[in-house]
Structures are given as C-alpha cells and as structure tokens.
Design a protein around this motif. Structure first.
Motif, PDB file in Angstrom:
ATOM      1  N   GLU A  16       0.831  -1.199   0.000  1.00 30.14           N
ATOM      2  CA  GLU A  16       0.000   0.000   0.000  1.00 30.14           C
ATOM      3  C   GLU A  16       0.871   1.257   0.000  1.00 30.14           C
ATOM      4  N   ALA A  17       1.927   1.261   0.802  1.00 31.42           N
ATOM      5  CA  ALA A  17       2.823   2.415   0.853  1.00 31.42           C
ATOM      6  C   ALA A  17       3.472   2.668  -0.502  1.00 31.42           C
ATOM      7  N   GLU A  18       3.903   1.604  -1.146  1.00 26.86           N
ATOM      8  CA  GLU A  18       4.561   1.763  -2.444  1.00 26.86           C
ATOM      9  C   GLU A  18       3.595   2.229  -3.522  1.00 26.86           C
ATOM     10  N   ARG A  19       2.325   1.794  -3.453  1.00 29.76           N
ATOM     11  CA  ARG A  19       1.333   2.248  -4.434  1.00 29.76           C
ATOM     12  C   ARG A  19       1.086   3.749  -4.303  1.00 29.76           C
ATOM     13  N   VAL A  20       0.949   4.223  -3.064  1.00 26.46           N
ATOM     14  CA  VAL A  20       0.723   5.653  -2.848  1.00 26.46           C
ATOM     15  C   VAL A  20       1.949   6.461  -3.269  1.00 26.46           C
ATOM     16  N   ALA A  21       3.128   5.977  -2.911  1.00 28.39           N
ATOM     17  CA  ALA A  21       4.359   6.677  -3.300  1.00 28.39           C
ATOM     18  C   ALA A  21       4.493   6.738  -4.816  1.00 28.39           C
ATOM     19  N   GLU A  22       4.078   5.696  -5.503  1.00 31.56           N
ATOM     20  CA  GLU A  22       4.144   5.678  -6.959  1.00 31.56           C
ATOM     21  C   GLU A  22       3.192   6.705  -7.552  1.00 31.56           C
ATOM     22  N   LYS A  23       1.986   6.837  -6.996  1.00 31.90           N
ATOM     23  CA  LYS A  23       1.047   7.848  -7.475  1.00 31.90           C
ATOM     24  C   LYS A  23       1.614   9.258  -7.333  1.00 31.90           C
ATOM     25  N   ILE A  24       2.151   9.532  -6.156  1.00 32.29           N
ATOM     26  CA  ILE A  24       2.744  10.856  -5.930  1.00 32.29           C
ATOM     27  C   ILE A  24       3.943  11.058  -6.843  1.00 32.29           C
ATOM     28  N   GLY A  25       4.761  10.011  -6.995  1.00 31.83           N
ATOM     29  CA  GLY A  25       5.946  10.114  -7.840  1.00 31.83           C
ATOM     30  C   GLY A  25       5.619  10.402  -9.295  1.00 31.83           C
ATOM     31  N   ARG A  26       4.546   9.784  -9.822  1.00 37.03           N
ATOM     32  CA  ARG A  26       4.163  10.049 -11.211  1.00 37.03           C
ATOM     33  C   ARG A  26       3.758  11.506 -11.397  1.00 37.03           C
ATOM     34  N   LEU A  27       3.011  12.044 -10.435  1.00 36.33           N
ATOM     35  CA  LEU A  27       2.593  13.441 -10.522  1.00 36.33           C
ATOM     36  C   LEU A  27       3.788  14.388 -10.459  1.00 36.33           C
ATOM     37  N   THR A  28       4.657  14.163  -9.481  1.00 40.44           N
ATOM     38  CA  THR A  28       5.798  15.069  -9.328  1.00 40.44           C
ATOM     39  C   THR A  28       6.766  14.959 -10.507  1.00 40.44           C
ATOM     40  N   GLN A  29       6.936  13.768 -11.043  1.00 38.59           N
ATOM     41  CA  GLN A  29       7.810  13.601 -12.200  1.00 38.59           C
ATOM     42  C   GLN A  29       7.249  14.318 -13.420  1.00 38.59           C
TER      43      GLN A  29
ATOM     44  N   LEU B 147       6.745  18.395 -12.057  1.00 35.06           N
ATOM     45  CA  LEU B 147       7.821  19.088 -11.350  1.00 35.06           C
ATOM     46  C   LEU B 147       9.210  18.619 -11.766  1.00 35.06           C
ATOM     47  N   GLY B 148       9.273  17.494 -12.465  1.00 39.62           N
ATOM     48  CA  GLY B 148      10.569  16.989 -12.905  1.00 39.62           C
ATOM     49  C   GLY B 148      11.390  16.356 -11.801  1.00 39.62           C
ATOM     50  N   LEU B 149      10.751  15.894 -10.739  1.00 41.29           N
ATOM     51  CA  LEU B 149      11.468  15.204  -9.666  1.00 41.29           C
ATOM     52  C   LEU B 149      10.580  14.098  -9.113  1.00 41.29           C
ATOM     53  N   ARG B 150      11.206  13.132  -8.466  1.00 42.58           N
ATOM     54  CA  ARG B 150      10.472  12.000  -7.899  1.00 42.58           C
ATOM     55  C   ARG B 150      10.987  11.754  -6.482  1.00 42.58           C
ATOM     56  N   PRO B 151      10.207  12.122  -5.460  1.00 41.81           N
ATOM     57  CA  PRO B 151      10.664  11.904  -4.083  1.00 41.81           C
ATOM     58  C   PRO B 151      10.728  10.416  -3.743  1.00 41.81           C
TER      59      PRO B 151
END
Length: 348
Positions: A267-280, A283-287
């Motif tokens: 679950e944590a990785e799924r949420v992080a992936e969603k946020i990462g796709r948006l920021t990438q 914003l051009g970065l992936r936390p």
C-alpha cells in the motif's frame, strides 16, 4: 523603545547586519542605547559583535566563557568555530501537507530514538500556531520561542530536557505573532536556531503543516525533508502541493516521503508511486519513499500517556519502523551520501 535601540544598533553595524543577542536597552537623556552581544553581517564572514561592544559583563564567571550565550567567548554565533573541529549536525525537517497525518508523532519519537542511539538531539517545535510537541512528551514549558522572539528570554533559557535526554525548544500554541513574523524577526529567529543547534549531532524540526511561508523557510534549514502523508487521497494530494511549493525553493536535495498508517508495504509503495508520477510529470522530480509506518493502536495509547511510543512500546511494529528511519538518517553509503531507499524492516 527596544525596537528603536535595535534599529540604531543595526545602523551602527551596517545595513546587512542581523542582531542575534543584546544585553538590553537603556534610556538616557541622550536617547536609547543597547549593547549588542552577537551579530552576523550577511555580506561578510561571521563576526562576533562583542568585538564592537566590548567584553561581556559576566566574563569573569568562567575562563573565556560567556554565560549569557552559553558558548566560548569569541566563537561564532552560528557555531562555525565548533564546526571546524566536528561534523555539522544532521538537519532533518518533518513536515506535511495537512494536519492529522502523524507528523508530530513521528518527529517526537524519531528524536527520542536518535537520542537512545547516543546522538545529541535538538527537537524544535516549528508549528508556531498549533504547537504540541511538549504535550506529546509530557513536558510543561515555562517559556517558549515566543519569549525569544520578543527578547524576553535567551534561547538557552527556553530549552527543556525531554525523554532520553533530548533538548526541546517549545513553541507557543495560538500565538499568531509567531506565525506572521516580519522578515527581520524571522531571520533573527532562524539565526538563533542555527546557533542553538551548533553543538548537537541532530537538529530535528517539526514544522507546521501546509505551505505557509514560515513552514517552508523552516524546512529549508534542513538537508533532509521528510514529508509525512497517509494513503487517503486528500492527504497525498496535499503532500503533492507541499512538494510543489518546496520545489520552487532552493533545496539541498529532493524531499522524501514517509507513508503513515499503512496496512502493508504494498500500500505504501502504491501511494508513493502515485505521488511520484505526478511530481515527475509536473515538477521533474520524484521523491523517494524513505519509510513507512504501519497502523498501530499503541500510537493512540502512547499519546494519551504523553509518552513516546518508542519508549512505552519498544517492540511494537510502529516503534521498529521509526527505528529503521532513524538508522537510515545516520547511515552513510560508501560514497558519503545518505541512503534513500526504505528498508523492509519499516513494514515488518
């Protein structure tokens, strides 16, 4: 008034001077005077203002020691002299896009866990409007950062000793003046915080939630910015907004994600992936996903007890997860950079 005296002192020291400590204003027939104990010129290397103001009144109380400042006389008010002979503190900011996601709980327990590992930790309550670090740790402050900003107390007079020996700098809840500091007092506060952290191993800042300018400025003090969120869409949507606001400022490195109240690592990785796709995309970065904290009933129990759960329930899953984050913050990789990948222990 003290404000008039401070303006006069700044004028005497130069337009770029930031005053950190004063001896106090006095009135006389000729006007108002103030003795400056420590100041910083932003356009030049740090210079102790005592060179201009003469020796401190209490210098005889110890060899080379200025008891008012709590440091060696002549040393840098930003701790630069100490940093020449020892490593600077690891500076970590814990922030969030919205309240109620467990940000302060993580900050307080992380501070205690780091101290239990032998580190000298300074925990700053940077939530100036809704401060509650002291409540979670069972502390009752007599003075707060509000007294420091108003010139009523020195920063060393406000510090409290918490569990495991951590030093806590409490803020005042409901003080709107701290939330809306002017530029001059904001810089004075930030410089004083740097000074207080100069002899610590870890500086941990529990910021306010949201994207208020004060919150973003405090986060910028840190090398590591940990953004706490939960799997709920409003929470990770606000986390994205926080990352966006921080990305518009000068940062040492991208913020990291901490997923709280997750069922499991997937679950944590799924949420992080969603946020990462948006920021990438925007914003051009992936936390990086830096850690994950499982849903655990001992958290609410420890809050009611006003104790850190890492102390009250050291074997709980959430305590082990905080311990993993603490180890990660202090463990360099072979190239000297700090590791960013989350450990599976966090969700074990």
């Amino acid at each position: 008034s003290i404000e008039a005296a401070m303006r006069m002192a700044r004028h005497a020291l130069g337009p770029e001077a930031v005053i950190l400590e004063t001896r106090g204003a006095i009135s006389s027939p000729g006007g108002v005077g103030v003795t400056v104990v420590a100041a910083v010129d932003r356009s030049h290397p740090v210079r102790p203002a005592a060179e201009n103001a003469g020796p401190p009144r209490d210098a005889g109380q110890g060899p080379g020691q200025d008891p008012r400042l709590g440091r060696r006389a002549g040393s840098s008010p930003l701790g630069l002299a100490a940093r020449e002979v020892r490593r600077p503190p690891v500076a970590v900011a814990v922030t969030s896009g919205k309240g109620g996601v467990g940000k302060t709980s993580l900050a307080t327990n992380l501070a205690v866990e780091l101290a239990r590992g032998g580190r000298r930790v300074l925990l700053i309550d940077g939530d100036f409007g809704l401060a509650n670090v002291d409540l979670l740790l069972g502390l009752t402050p007599s003075h707060t950062l509000d007294d420091v900003v108003r010139g009523r107390r020195r920063i060393d007079e406000v510090l409290l000793t918490g569990p495991a020996g951590i030093q806590v700098l409490p803020a005042a809840s409901g003080e709107t003046d701290l939330v809306d500091l002017d530029d001059y007092r904001r810089e004075l506060l930030l410089r004083a915080l740097e000074s207080a952290a100069s002899d610590r191993d870890v500086l941990l800042i529990d910021t306010g939630s949201g994207i208020h300018r004060q919150t973003l400025r405090l986060a910028q003090l840190a090398r590591e910015i940990l953004i706490v969120t939960t799997p709920e869409p409003p929470a990770f949507s606000d986390a994205y907004a926080t990352i966006k606001s921080l990305a518009q400022r000068k940062l040492t490195q991208p913020p990291r994600l901490i997923l709280n109240r997750v069922r499991d690592a997937d679950e944590a990785e799924r949420v992080a992936e969603k946020i990462g796709r948006l920021t990438q995309q925007f914003l051009g970065l992936r936390p990086a996903l830096y850690g994950m904290l499982p849903e655990d009933e001992v958290v609410a129990t420890a809050i009611r007890m006003q104790q850190p759960f890492v102390s009250a329930f050291p074997r709980a899953r959430v305590s082990r997860a905080v311990r993993a984050i603490a180890h990660r913050l202090l463990a360099p990789d072979p190239t000297g950079a700090r590791r960013t990948q989350p450990s599976e222990e966090a969700a074990a």
